[in-house]
Design an enzyme around this catalytic site. Structure first.
Site, short mmCIF file in Angstrom:
data_model
loop_
_atom_site.label_atom_id
_atom_site.label_comp_id
_atom_site.label_asym_id
_atom_site.label_seq_id
_atom_site.Cartn_x
_atom_site.Cartn_y
_atom_site.Cartn_z
N ARG A 123 13.96 21.81 5.61
CA ARG A 123 13.52 21.01 4.35
C ARG A 123 13.58 19.58 4.74
O ARG A 123 13.99 19.12 5.75
CB ARG A 123 14.66 21.15 3.20
CG ARG A 123 14.93 22.53 2.54
CD ARG A 123 16.22 22.51 1.61
NE ARG A 123 15.73 21.76 0.43
CZ ARG A 123 16.54 21.57 -0.69
NH1 ARG A 123 17.75 22.36 -0.50
NH2 ARG A 123 16.33 20.99 -1.53
N ASP A 319 16.27 21.95 -11.55
CA ASP A 319 16.87 23.33 -10.81
C ASP A 319 16.73 24.35 -11.76
O ASP A 319 17.34 25.48 -11.54
CB ASP A 319 18.33 22.84 -10.57
CG ASP A 319 18.43 22.00 -9.40
OD1 ASP A 319 17.37 21.85 -8.56
OD2 ASP A 319 19.58 21.42 -9.18
N ARG A 350 10.17 27.60 -4.88
CA ARG A 350 10.49 28.37 -6.24
C ARG A 350 9.40 28.67 -6.80
O ARG A 350 9.34 29.38 -7.59
CB ARG A 350 11.67 27.30 -6.83
CG ARG A 350 12.94 27.55 -6.04
CD ARG A 350 13.99 26.80 -6.69
NE ARG A 350 15.33 27.07 -6.32
CZ ARG A 350 16.34 26.21 -6.53
NH1 ARG A 350 16.27 25.04 -7.16
NH2 ARG A 350 17.51 26.68 -5.92
C1 S3P Z 1 20.74 16.96 -6.94
C2 S3P Z 1 19.56 16.29 -7.11
C3 S3P Z 1 18.35 17.23 -7.30
C4 S3P Z 1 18.54 18.75 -7.54
C5 S3P Z 1 19.87 19.29 -6.54
C6 S3P Z 1 21.07 18.32 -7.05
C7 S3P Z 1 21.64 15.96 -6.88
O1 S3P Z 1 17.53 17.31 -6.10
O2 S3P Z 1 17.43 19.47 -7.17
O3 S3P Z 1 20.05 20.49 -6.92
O4 S3P Z 1 22.74 16.31 -6.76
O5 S3P Z 1 21.38 14.70 -6.62
P1 S3P Z 1 16.28 16.07 -5.86
O6 S3P Z 1 17.09 14.97 -5.53
O7 S3P Z 1 15.52 16.59 -4.52
O8 S3P Z 1 15.47 16.13 -6.84
#
Ligand code: S3P
Length: 441
Positions: A123, A319, A350
């Site tokens: 990632r 999500d 996804r």
């Molecule tokens: C999260 C932000 C989101 C989300 C992840 C949790 C967080 O990701 O998809 O499951 O706790 O700040 P991104 O910041 O990459 O959008």
């Protein structure tokens, strides 16, 4: 984590009241801010999934005390800063853990090596390393911007950073680094993303300025602010509650209530979308817990119809697209989801995996570079064939989504790696069985 296969068959009505596990985003932040703070933090309702337990271990490695005192009850004692860890920090499957801890650690004069599982090592980390680098942190990765990498923190300067992608993780990393940067930090987000870091920093005694700007926000904080330990009550995770709720919507005769669900408006995009699809979803006993609104959400079986989901809603349900894809499979007509570039860099790609999993179960899908269209059954419920063996690539939400699909499809559905569900929703299969779901190994 085991590669356990699970199979689900068509269920009778799902009924009952359950409590969603603690919110994952808030759980990570409670541990990290507790470790950065002076004094004691008590946490109630912590999500004890693998992702969050990795963050707890990381906080111990950086010198804090983080100890379990009972189910979901944790005590964290911070030393007001991080010390250099003796060993590698392994964030497991967790992008949130890795990115937030990189930000928090960057503020201190220490070197730390971060790694993760095969998914996390794929990632992108440049999104946090770029602003942290502009602030003065240095890093060296084995390959590109991927883990494993070593961060050298300390001596940070102020940054004003405009987020190129809507990401609460990146915003949080910059704010946490800014706490220990000369001059602090400012983040401009063109689209508002979940604001748990801002809210929790205030609960720990920090001053954080937030100004609305267009559809987004400008968030700033001064450097050198000391955090004080506090009590954090973690609400139920709306991203986990989504699975039993959608299961009830698509399974005839069902009525399921999930108690204590976080209702922060930056997290409720799925509820809004499902209601537009005709879902019978009601919210009761709305109350405030730990600075956030929570409520009990009840879902009753509903005949859904396809909708076009506004792309600007994506940050508030990012999500939830996999489980929305399942709801869409049982709706009349097409559901169009766009503006989803971020879904390609989650725990898995996804968009691709939902397209593959749904088509393996006989659902019509059209994949786009940044979107997915799901063509629901024109005959309503029980017209989804099922019968697929779904490749999850170790993604917990891909696994849970297809297990929910199998509750209401004609033929049983299997997922290949259900063990990963424990990263965010330990006890998922047992909870669904308790509601009447037929899930077996
Ligand atoms: C999260 C932000 C989101 C989300 C992840 C949790 C967080 O990701 O998809 O499951 O706790 O700040 P991104 O910041 O990459 O959008």
């Amino acid at each position: 984590m085991t590669a356990r296969r699970l199979t689900v068959g068509r269920a009778g009505p799902l009924t009952g009241r359950v409590r969603a596990p603690g919110d994952k985003s808030i759980s990570h932040r409670a541990l990290i801010l507790g470790a950065l703070a002076h004094g004691e933090t008590q946490i109630e309702g912590l999500l004890e999934g693998d992702d969050v337990l990795r963050t707890a271990a990381a906080m111990r490695a950086f010198g804090a005390e983080a100890r379990r005192r009972g189910e979901g009850r944790w005590r964290v004692v911070g030393a007001g800063g991080f010390a250099e860890p003796a060993d590698v920090i392994d964030c497991g499957n967790s992008g949130t853990g890795a990115r937030l801890i990189l930000g928090a650690a960057a503020g201190f004069p220490l070197a730390a090596t971060f790694t993760g599982d095969a998914s996390l090592r794929e990632r992108p980390m440049r999104r946090v390393l770029k602003p942290l680098g502009e602030m003065g942190a240095r890093w060296a990765a084995r390959s590109g911007d991927r883990l494993p990498l070593t961060l050298q923190g300390g001596g940070l300067k102020r940054i004003s950073y405009r987020l190129p992608e809507p990401s609460a993780q990146v915003k949080s990393a910059v704010l946490l680094a800014g706490l220990h940067a000369e001059g602090g930090a400012e983040v401009v987000e063109p689209e508002a993303t979940r604001d748990h870091t801002e809210r929790m920093l205030r609960a720990f005694g920090a001053r954080v300025e937030v100004a609305e700007e267009g559809g987004g926000r400008r968030i700033s904080l001064a450097g050198g602010q000391a955090l004080r330990g506090t009590l954090v009550r973690v609400p139920g995770d709306p991203s986990s509650a989504a699975f039993p709720l959608v299961a009830a919507l698509i399974t005839p005769g069902s009525e399921v209530t999930v108690e204590g669900v976080l209702l922060n408006p930056l997290r409720t995009g799925l509820i809004e979308t499902l209601r537009e699809m005709g879902a019978d979803l009601s919210v009761s006993d709305v109350r405030e817990e730990g600075g956030e609104q929570v409520g009990d959400v009840t879902a009753r079986h509903s005949q859904l119809r396809g909708v076009v989901v506004p792309p600007e809603r994506a940050p508030s349900m990012i999500d939830e697209y996999p489980i929305l894809g399942v709801a869409a499979a049982f709706a009349e007509g097409a559901t169009v989801m766009r503006g989803l570039a971020e879904l390609r860099v989650k725990e898995s790609d996804r968009i691709a995996l939902m397209a593959q999993g749904l088509s393996a179960c006989g659902v019509g899908v059209e994949e786009e570079p940044e979107g997915l269209t799901v063509v629901g059954s024109v005959r309503g419920n029980h017209a989804v064939a099922g019968g697929g063996l779904v490749a999850t690539h170790g993604d917990h939400r891909i696994a849970m989504s297809h297990l929910v699909l199998g509750l209401a499809s004609e033929a049983p559905v299997a997922v290949d790696q259900a063990g990963m569900i424990a990263t965010s929703f330990p006890g998922f299969a047992e909870l669904m069985r308790g509601l009447g779901g037929d899930i077996s190994s």
